[in-house]
Design a protein around this motif. Structure first.
Motif, PDB file in Angstrom:
ATOM      1  N   SER A  64       0.811  -1.220   0.000  1.00  0.00           N
ATOM      2  CA  SER A  64       0.000   0.000   0.000  1.00  0.00           C
ATOM      3  C   SER A  64       0.841   1.266   0.000  1.00  0.00           C
ATOM      4  O   SER A  64       0.306   2.371  -0.148  1.00  0.00           O
ATOM      5  CB  SER A  64      -0.916   0.018   1.237  1.00  0.00           C
ATOM      6  N   LEU A  65       2.150   1.139   0.172  1.00  0.00           N
ATOM      7  CA  LEU A  65       3.024   2.295   0.299  1.00  0.00           C
ATOM      8  C   LEU A  65       3.334   2.928  -1.048  1.00  0.00           C
ATOM      9  O   LEU A  65       3.393   2.250  -2.079  1.00  0.00           O
ATOM     10  CB  LEU A  65       4.343   1.880   0.952  1.00  0.00           C
ATOM     11  N   ALA A  66       3.575   4.223  -1.019  1.00  0.00           N
ATOM     12  CA  ALA A  66       4.073   4.889  -2.219  1.00  0.00           C
ATOM     13  C   ALA A  66       5.463   4.338  -2.554  1.00  0.00           C
ATOM     14  O   ALA A  66       6.282   4.122  -1.652  1.00  0.00           O
ATOM     15  CB  ALA A  66       4.149   6.396  -1.990  1.00  0.00           C
ATOM     16  N   PRO A  67       5.760   4.063  -3.823  1.00  0.00           N
ATOM     17  CA  PRO A  67       7.066   3.509  -4.197  1.00  0.00           C
ATOM     18  C   PRO A  67       8.213   4.376  -3.686  1.00  0.00           C
ATOM     19  O   PRO A  67       8.190   5.603  -3.800  1.00  0.00           O
ATOM     20  CB  PRO A  67       7.013   3.491  -5.728  1.00  0.00           C
ATOM     21  N   GLY A  89      11.798  -5.371   0.882  1.00  0.00           N
ATOM     22  CA  GLY A  89      12.318  -4.314   0.031  1.00  0.00           C
ATOM     23  C   GLY A  89      11.950  -2.919   0.462  1.00  0.00           C
ATOM     24  O   GLY A  89      12.132  -1.965  -0.296  1.00  0.00           O
ATOM     25  N   VAL A  90      11.437  -2.774   1.689  1.00  0.00           N
ATOM     26  CA  VAL A  90      10.985  -1.479   2.183  1.00  0.00           C
ATOM     27  C   VAL A  90      12.097  -0.822   2.997  1.00  0.00           C
ATOM     28  O   VAL A  90      12.709  -1.474   3.851  1.00  0.00           O
ATOM     29  CB  VAL A  90       9.732  -1.643   3.060  1.00  0.00           C
ATOM     30  N   SER A  91      12.361   0.456   2.761  1.00  0.00           N
ATOM     31  CA  SER A  91      13.274   1.209   3.619  1.00  0.00           C
ATOM     32  C   SER A  91      12.591   1.465   4.950  1.00  0.00           C
ATOM     33  O   SER A  91      11.433   1.901   4.987  1.00  0.00           O
ATOM     34  CB  SER A  91      13.650   2.536   2.962  1.00  0.00           C
ATOM     35  N   LEU A 129       7.454  10.208   6.332  1.00  0.00           N
ATOM     36  CA  LEU A 129       7.193   8.775   6.216  1.00  0.00           C
ATOM     37  C   LEU A 129       6.063   8.484   5.240  1.00  0.00           C
ATOM     38  O   LEU A 129       4.993   9.100   5.301  1.00  0.00           O
ATOM     39  CB  LEU A 129       6.830   8.184   7.576  1.00  0.00           C
ATOM     40  N   ALA A 130       6.284   7.503   4.372  1.00  0.00           N
ATOM     41  CA  ALA A 130       5.200   6.985   3.529  1.00  0.00           C
ATOM     42  C   ALA A 130       4.308   6.044   4.316  1.00  0.00           C
ATOM     43  O   ALA A 130       3.138   5.849   3.978  1.00  0.00           O
ATOM     44  CB  ALA A 130       5.780   6.262   2.319  1.00  0.00           C
ATOM     45  N   LEU A 163      -0.951   4.115   7.737  1.00  0.00           N
ATOM     46  CA  LEU A 163      -0.680   3.681   9.106  1.00  0.00           C
ATOM     47  C   LEU A 163      -1.210   2.269   9.291  1.00  0.00           C
ATOM     48  O   LEU A 163      -2.330   1.961   8.887  1.00  0.00           O
ATOM     49  CB  LEU A 163      -1.368   4.616  10.109  1.00  0.00           C
ATOM     50  N   CYS A 164      -0.402   1.409   9.902  1.00  0.00           N
ATOM     51  CA  CYS A 164      -0.818   0.059  10.270  1.00  0.00           C
ATOM     52  C   CYS A 164      -0.682  -0.083  11.780  1.00  0.00           C
ATOM     53  O   CYS A 164       0.379   0.210  12.344  1.00  0.00           O
ATOM     54  CB  CYS A 164       0.047  -0.977   9.565  1.00  0.00           C
ATOM     55  N   VAL A 165      -1.763  -0.523  12.442  1.00  0.00           N
ATOM     56  CA  VAL A 165      -1.771  -0.692  13.891  1.00  0.00           C
ATOM     57  C   VAL A 165      -2.189  -2.124  14.217  1.00  0.00           C
ATOM     58  O   VAL A 165      -3.214  -2.609  13.722  1.00  0.00           O
ATOM     59  CB  VAL A 165      -2.759   0.284  14.572  1.00  0.00           C
ATOM     60  N   ALA A 166      -1.382  -2.807  15.024  1.00  0.00           N
ATOM     61  CA  ALA A 166      -1.757  -4.107  15.585  1.00  0.00           C
ATOM     62  C   ALA A 166      -1.970  -3.917  17.081  1.00  0.00           C
ATOM     63  O   ALA A 166      -1.165  -3.247  17.742  1.00  0.00           O
ATOM     64  CB  ALA A 166      -0.671  -5.143  15.323  1.00  0.00           C
TER      65      ALA A 166
END
Length: 236
Positions: A64-67, A89-91, A129-130, A163-166
């Motif tokens: 879902s992130l911007a490249p 592959g995510v920074s 932050l993306a 945003l991802c929240v667990a």
């Protein structure tokens, strides 16, 4: 979807504050300093093989992130989720309150940048932050503190950022559902909050973070309470 190669983080992305831990949250910081090495030994460096829901949520989050964008793993602990995202592959830059946990994270995940900081006043510049990840890192915090964190999540995310929240699901998040007294072979004292999904969504929405998806995993042997996973976007 393929990801671009990770890039070096700019200084403003790494930290705009002192790398020393802040004064707040002494009990949480001290507890996690105590258990850091044991936690890493018992939990491991990566995502557990049986954590199918967790890996699925993180995969959707990553796609879902911007490249080319950077993710902040906020409350990163020993860095195992940051390392997993890096493997996709995510920074990633990880932020945590506990110097002990950060030492383990830096040792075990050299490909990730880490900084000390409190989630209620993140050591990150605005809009860098993306994506932001709060992976069970709100479970020891009161509603007031989570509201402050939500403001920080919105501040550090770029418009349209994810945003991802667990979190742990329960009927009443206004007070601790339990107190953790012993963990990973050590004595600790940590409040554990379990929140209604709708209440947490409403709290985040007040800071311009709109829900796009939710998953609630029902209790199972290794986790006796429901677990919630939210994906949200910052208003453009």
């Amino acid at each position: 979807m393929s990801f671009p190669p990770p890039r070096d983080l700019a200084p403003a992305e790494k930290t705009i504050a002192s790398r020393r831990p802040p004064e707040g949250g002494a009990a949480v910081r001290g507890s996690y300093d105590t258990v850091a090495e044991s936690y890493a030994e018992l939990i491991g460096r990566g995502m557990e093989p049986e954590a199918v829901w967790e890996r699925g949520v993180l995969g959707v989050f990553a796609e879902s992130l911007a490249p080319g964008g950077t993710v902040g793993d906020l409350g990163c602990g020993t860095g195992r989720v940051a390392g997993y995202l890096r493997g996709l592959g995510v920074s990633v830059v990880g932020v945590d309150l506990s110097p002990g946990m950060l030492r383990v994270a830096a040792r075990d995940h050299r490909e990730v940048a880490f900084a000390a900081g409190d989630m209620t006043r993140l050591p990150l510049a605005s809009g860098v932050l993306a994506g932001a990840l709060a992976w069970y890192s709100t479970v020891h915090s009161s509603d007031d503190d989570v509201a402050a964190m939500a403001g920080e999540f919105a501040r550090v995310l770029t418009p349209g950022g994810v945003l991802c929240v667990a979190f742990k699901v329960g009927p009443d998040g206004s007070k601790p559902a339990a107190w953790l007294q012993h963990a990973y072979g050590h004595t600790v004292r940590l409040p554990v909050y379990r929140r209604p999904v709708d209440d947490l969504c409403a709290l985040l929405a007040r800071h311009g973070l709109a829900e796009t998806a939710r998953v609630v995993r029902q209790p199972e042997d290794r986790e006796p309470t429901p677990q919630g996973f939210l994906l949200l976007r910052r208003a453009a």
